[in-house]
Design a protein around this motif. Structure first.
Motif, mmCIF file in Angstrom:
data_model
loop_
_atom_site.group_PDB
_atom_site.id
_atom_site.type_symbol
_atom_site.label_atom_id
_atom_site.label_comp_id
_atom_site.label_asym_id
_atom_site.label_seq_id
_atom_site.Cartn_x
_atom_site.Cartn_y
_atom_site.Cartn_z
ATOM 1 N N VAL A 8 0.850 -1.189 0.000
ATOM 2 C CA VAL A 8 0.000 0.000 0.000
ATOM 3 C C VAL A 8 0.888 1.242 0.000
ATOM 4 O O VAL A 8 1.913 1.287 0.679
ATOM 5 C CB VAL A 8 -0.921 -0.029 1.251
ATOM 6 N N SER A 9 0.491 2.252 -0.773
ATOM 7 C CA SER A 9 1.274 3.483 -0.869
ATOM 8 C C SER A 9 1.312 4.229 0.451
ATOM 9 O O SER A 9 2.351 4.739 0.878
ATOM 10 C CB SER A 9 0.673 4.401 -1.949
ATOM 11 N N ASN A 10 0.159 4.322 1.111
ATOM 12 C CA ASN A 10 0.037 5.182 2.298
ATOM 13 C C ASN A 10 -1.019 4.621 3.232
ATOM 14 O O ASN A 10 -2.021 4.071 2.779
ATOM 15 C CB ASN A 10 -0.371 6.592 1.864
ATOM 16 N N SER A 11 -0.806 4.779 4.529
ATOM 17 C CA SER A 11 -1.743 4.195 5.495
ATOM 18 C C SER A 11 -2.980 5.060 5.686
ATOM 19 O O SER A 11 -4.044 4.561 6.026
ATOM 20 C CB SER A 11 -1.050 3.987 6.840
ATOM 21 N N THR A 12 -2.838 6.367 5.487
ATOM 22 C CA THR A 12 -3.972 7.261 5.727
ATOM 23 C C THR A 12 -4.179 8.157 4.521
ATOM 24 O O THR A 12 -3.251 8.839 4.086
ATOM 25 C CB THR A 12 -3.723 8.125 6.982
ATOM 26 N N LEU A 13 -5.396 8.137 4.003
ATOM 27 C CA LEU A 13 -5.715 9.006 2.872
ATOM 28 C C LEU A 13 -6.380 10.255 3.424
ATOM 29 O O LEU A 13 -7.118 10.192 4.418
ATOM 30 C CB LEU A 13 -6.662 8.261 1.924
ATOM 31 N N HIS A 14 -6.115 11.416 2.800
ATOM 32 C CA HIS A 14 -6.645 12.687 3.277
ATOM 33 C C HIS A 14 -8.156 12.584 3.525
ATOM 34 O O HIS A 14 -8.902 12.147 2.650
ATOM 35 C CB HIS A 14 -6.371 13.786 2.250
ATOM 36 N N PRO A 117 1.265 -14.355 4.093
ATOM 37 C CA PRO A 117 0.881 -13.087 3.466
ATOM 38 C C PRO A 117 1.571 -11.889 4.127
ATOM 39 O O PRO A 117 1.664 -11.826 5.357
ATOM 40 C CB PRO A 117 -0.636 -13.032 3.645
ATOM 41 N N TYR A 118 2.055 -10.975 3.288
ATOM 42 C CA TYR A 118 2.800 -9.801 3.749
ATOM 43 C C TYR A 118 2.071 -8.549 3.298
ATOM 44 O O TYR A 118 1.846 -8.349 2.107
ATOM 45 C CB TYR A 118 4.197 -9.814 3.133
ATOM 46 N N MET A 119 1.755 -7.694 4.252
ATOM 47 C CA MET A 119 1.199 -6.384 3.912
ATOM 48 C C MET A 119 2.184 -5.318 4.363
ATOM 49 O O MET A 119 2.772 -5.404 5.450
ATOM 50 C CB MET A 119 -0.153 -6.196 4.607
ATOM 51 N N GLY A 120 2.389 -4.303 3.523
ATOM 52 C CA GLY A 120 3.210 -3.162 3.904
ATOM 53 C C GLY A 120 2.476 -1.891 3.560
ATOM 54 O O GLY A 120 1.672 -1.863 2.630
ATOM 55 N N SER A 121 2.727 -0.852 4.340
ATOM 56 C CA SER A 121 2.236 0.458 3.917
ATOM 57 C C SER A 121 3.392 1.441 4.003
ATOM 58 O O SER A 121 4.174 1.410 4.958
ATOM 59 C CB SER A 121 1.025 0.904 4.740
ATOM 60 N N SER A 122 3.521 2.268 2.986
ATOM 61 C CA SER A 122 4.546 3.326 2.937
ATOM 62 C C SER A 122 5.950 2.761 3.183
ATOM 63 O O SER A 122 6.430 1.988 2.362
ATOM 64 C CB SER A 122 4.177 4.431 3.929
ATOM 65 N N ALA A 123 6.598 3.049 4.303
ATOM 66 C CA ALA A 123 7.934 2.496 4.566
ATOM 67 C C ALA A 123 7.907 0.969 4.540
ATOM 68 O O ALA A 123 8.877 0.325 4.110
ATOM 69 C CB ALA A 123 8.456 2.999 5.907
ATOM 70 N N THR A 125 6.153 -0.779 2.631
ATOM 71 C CA THR A 125 6.145 -1.136 1.213
ATOM 72 C C THR A 125 7.546 -0.981 0.626
ATOM 73 O O THR A 125 8.018 -1.838 -0.120
ATOM 74 C CB THR A 125 5.104 -0.272 0.471
ATOM 75 N N ASN A 126 8.240 0.104 1.005
ATOM 76 C CA ASN A 126 9.624 0.287 0.553
ATOM 77 C C ASN A 126 10.502 -0.911 0.890
ATOM 78 O O ASN A 126 11.255 -1.389 0.047
ATOM 79 C CB ASN A 126 10.242 1.509 1.254
ATOM 80 N N VAL A 127 10.425 -1.385 2.127
ATOM 81 C CA VAL A 127 11.338 -2.453 2.548
ATOM 82 C C VAL A 127 10.976 -3.809 1.946
ATOM 83 O O VAL A 127 11.756 -4.752 2.030
ATOM 84 C CB VAL A 127 11.450 -2.580 4.096
#
Lengths: 238, 238
Positions: A8-14, A117-123, A125-127
């Motif tokens: 996921v790109s970001n955990s919180t959307l505006h 299963p692996y979920m990442g958000s933002s950082a 996702t980077n790692v």
């Protein structure tokens, strides 16, 4: 290949709450078989508070959360995990802690070999990618390497941001920064995930999900836009 | 202490040409005694083109420019330099090249012991401080350390940017990123130099120059704003 990833790109959307914009995808991704998710809060300073935030949100979706920092042996916690979620924050702090706790190799093994299963958000996702060379974060600490867990053979730029033509700020645009990355030899493709977008990987199939387009940067080529729903499986075999 | 530094936030201000906004300060800083400036173009990929840009600009101010990459022995070039200017670009690429060319220690020695005037802009300002931990740049290459030349005992964040209250982007603000840096132990103060501002250091005296304010972040304290003309010498004795 048993690999299952939700990046996921970001955990919180505006305008919405923590993980609200992707909660349906989270529920579908972990599914009925997963009861407990191992949460990695290393990217933020206050690990307890961060774990509470994740725990509260995941409870509403029907999942229990264990903080990896609460375990006496983090490697053992990864070995026993049914599912893994690495949250966002500072990517340098996160990767340094992953190395210090010696879980980089174990997470890779569990996800690629055991199908955890692996979920990442933002950082987080980077790692999951080749390296953290395309993070937006400030290098507040020095990790022993920029090489990351390597669950996919390309890089991601989360929170990808288009240049603002009305801006008077002269710092490099995101596109210019990624172009500088590709001036270096042998650099992988970079998927710019705008806020609101995410990548679902199931085995050798990759699909763009969410509400915004993504921009793919490949060394020596023009960048390309992809709409939600696009099949990006070709990225997995580059 | 013979130290003389001109640390500029940015080389180009919106609506003007390369180094135009600080050219009077550059002329005053190098003065009548300096004829030739050693330019370090390591932060950009095309070192020849970058050196031409600097050479053309400095010629209009009455100074000759030598590119350090044109010298057969960069350490010797530093030893013989009358003045040094390190230009902006990618801070990670710059610091990695400074280490690879073994000039970090020699530049420090020449500036602190021999009084060779040092000018930096953007990335060239970052590397003049304690560390590059507060750069805005993407970590496109892995330097052997984040420790920098250490000409002053604090850090700088060039291109410092205030949060935009109307933004819907959820990436961390610059202030949040610097706050994360100060969550780490024993981290130095960070001077946020907005575009248009620069710091002049002469011995143990530091003065804020330019047209914009600067914001000082100190671990465990509230941040403080300083106007152009402010005496910031206290930063040199922390």
């Amino acid at each position: 290949m048993k690999r299952r990833l939700l990046l996921v790109s970001n955990s919180t959307l505006h305008g919405s709450g923590y993980l609200d914009h992707c909660q349906t995808h989270i529920s579908d991704f972990f599914g009925k078989d997963v009861k407990r998710v191992l949460f990695v809060p290393y990217a933020l300073h206050d690990r307890d508070a961060y774990t509470k935030t994740a725990r509260d949100k995941f409870k509403t979706l029907g999942f229990e959360v264990d903080g990896i920092h609460e375990a006496s042996d983090p490697v053992d916690a990864v070995r026993k995990a049914e599912a893994i979620f690495i949250g966002g924050g500072n990517t340098f702090r996160l990767l340094k802690s992953l190395y210090e706790n010696q879980v980089v190799t174990e997470i890779r093994k569990r996800v690629l070999e055991d199908g955890v299963p692996y979920m990442g958000s933002s950082a987080g996702t980077n790692v999951a990618t080749v390296s953290i060379n395309t993070t937006n974060d400030m290098p507040i600490v020095y990790p022993p390497s920029f090489c990351a867990i390597g669950l996919v053979p390309f890089n991601i730029n989360p929170h990808y941001l288009d240049a603002d033509p009305s801006s008077r700020h002269m710092g490099e645009t995101r596109e210019q920064r990624i172009t500088q990355f590709h001036e270096e030899p042998d650099t992988p493709s970079v998927l710019g995930l705008r806020e609101g977008s995410m990548l679902l990987v199931e085995g050798n199939k990759a699909t763009l999900l969410g509400t915004t387009r993504a921009r793919l940067f490949t060394r020596g080529k023009h960048s390309v836009e992809y709409s939600p729903g696009s099949d990006l499986s070709f990225l997995l075999t580059q």
